[in-house]
Design a protein around this motif. Structure first.
Motif, PDB file in Angstrom:
ATOM      1  N   SER A 122      -2.115   5.064   2.780  1.00 19.70           N
ATOM      2  CA  SER A 122      -1.653   5.215   4.307  1.00 19.70           C
ATOM      3  C   SER A 122      -1.078   6.404   4.588  1.00 19.70           C
ATOM      4  CB  SER A 122      -1.214   3.955   4.458  1.00 19.70           C
ATOM      5  OG  SER A 122      -0.635   3.807   5.767  1.00 19.70           O
ATOM      6  N   HIS A 174      -7.496  10.327  -1.439  1.00 17.61           N
ATOM      7  CA  HIS A 174      -6.796   8.879  -1.958  1.00 17.61           C
ATOM      8  C   HIS A 174      -7.004   7.825  -0.753  1.00 17.61           C
ATOM      9  CE1 HIS A 174      -4.484  11.193  -4.960  1.00 17.61           C
ATOM     10  NE2 HIS A 174      -4.356  12.072  -4.140  1.00 17.61           N
ATOM     11  N   PRO A 175      -8.175   7.212  -0.900  1.00 15.53           N
ATOM     12  CA  PRO A 175      -8.505   6.082   0.176  1.00 15.53           C
ATOM     13  C   PRO A 175      -7.562   5.113   0.154  1.00 15.53           C
ATOM     14  CG  PRO A 175     -10.524   6.922  -1.439  1.00 15.53           C
ATOM     15  CD  PRO A 175      -9.410   7.466  -1.976  1.00 15.53           C
ATOM     16  N   ASP A 176      -6.784   4.812  -0.902  1.00 16.34           N
ATOM     17  CA  ASP A 176      -5.961   3.610  -0.837  1.00 16.34           C
ATOM     18  C   ASP A 176      -4.526   3.997  -0.226  1.00 16.34           C
ATOM     19  OD1 ASP A 176      -7.462   1.812  -1.962  1.00 16.34           O
ATOM     20  OD2 ASP A 176      -6.976   2.210  -3.961  1.00 16.34           O
ATOM     21  N   ARG A 210       0.862  -1.165   0.096  1.00 22.07           N
ATOM     22  CA  ARG A 210      -0.057  -0.265  -0.137  1.00 22.07           C
ATOM     23  C   ARG A 210       0.889   1.146   0.014  1.00 22.07           C
ATOM     24  NH1 ARG A 210      -4.420   1.365   4.641  1.00 22.07           N
ATOM     25  NH2 ARG A 210      -5.411   2.877   3.739  1.00 22.07           N
TER      26      ARG A 210
END
Length: 288
Positions: free
Chosen positions: A119, A115-117, A91
């Motif tokens: 971290s 950017h939900p992906d 990720r």
């Protein structure tokens, strides 16, 4: 010519230790191997880097110049390696560094929402490492307070704020609404004078009113403990002083000190679209 980063690391170790034996131990290699590598490096550079005899090792002028340039170069190489490793494993990540008193929650949430992906992480810094976290690749961006070594960095000014002096609560100046820097001339500054350049320019200031070595204090908490114990004073941005409110110290505005400038910093060679996007998020939030 191409610079051998391994030899450059060897050189920095010797330059910092000024002792081939200690440098070899630090690098976990044999001393004769280190000596050969340094001689080969000098030959490649066509410059003598050290003057050495049986009793001492001293940097030449060329060696001092190389040490100045080598540290940011090695930090940049390490940062590149970290970024490549992060991109290659799982990720994607984005790390935001911040100084005490600066809150980055809104900006962190904004980039995460876009950017939900991604971290998103945060790391707190100090005066000593606020720029190094970016140079070494431990953070993608860093909220820094000037003055700061800007080599290898791009900076975007965000906001300014007043500076205050932090004093013991029973100090002779503690009850004043505002003071001038000259009123602190007899006090002991408990922080790196580079953080307060105006301090060095004070007329009639003693070299140090306390003959003991100044303690190495890295965190705001450590500095405030020493202020409370009447060991000296510190000068902080207003937001930092108010964030660490405690009953045994007070802060007083210093009227003739210019405001502190806070900026966002990132590596000159970082072309990540995420960094450019975050710079705009930070700029908009600073204006809100």
């Amino acid at each position: 010519m191409d610079v051998d980063l391994r030899k450059l690391r060897y050189f920095v170790a010797v330059a910092e230790e000024l002792h081939f034996g200690r440098a070899a131990a630090r690098l976990h290699i044999a001393q004769p191997v280190l000596s050969r590598q340094i001689r080969a490096f000098e030959h490649e550079l066509r410059a003598e880097l050290f003057v050495r005899d049986r009793r001492s090792t001293v940097l030449t002028e060329a060696g001092r110049q190389l040490l100045t340039d080598a540290r940011p170069l090695l930090a940049s190489a390490e940062a590149l390696h970290r970024r490549v490793q992060r991109a290659a494993h799982g990720r994607p990540t984005f790390t935001i560094a911040f100084m005490p008193g600066i809150i980055v929650t809104a900006e962190a949430r904004a980039i995460a929402d876009l950017h939900p992906d991604l971290s998103v992480g945060v790391v707190r810094t100090s005066w000593n490492d606020q720029a190094e976290v970016v140079r070494e690749g431990r953070a993608d961006v860093s909220y820094v307070r000037l003055p700061v070594d800007q080599r290898g960095l791009s900076l975007r000014p965000l906001f300014t704020e007043p500076r205050v002096v932090v004093l013991p609560h029973e100090h002779r100046l503690a009850g004043k609404e505002s003071i001038d820097l000259a009123e602190l001339v007899e006090e002991r500054l408990l922080q790196d004078p580079d953080a307060v350049p105006e301090w060095r320019d004070l007329p009639n200031r003693p070299t140090d009113p306390d003959p003991r070595p100044r303690p190495e204090l890295n965190s705001v908490e450590e500095k405030l403990e020493h202020v409370a114990a009447y060991a000296g004073v510190v000068i902080l941005p207003l937001s930092t002083a108010t964030f660490y409110t405690r009953p045994d110290v007070v802060h007083v505005p210093v009227g003739d000190l210019g405001h502190n400038q806070a900026c966002l910093a990132w590596a000159d060679d970082d072309r990540s679209p995420l960094v450019r996007e975050f710079v705009e998020i930070a700029a908009r939030q600073a204006q809100a």
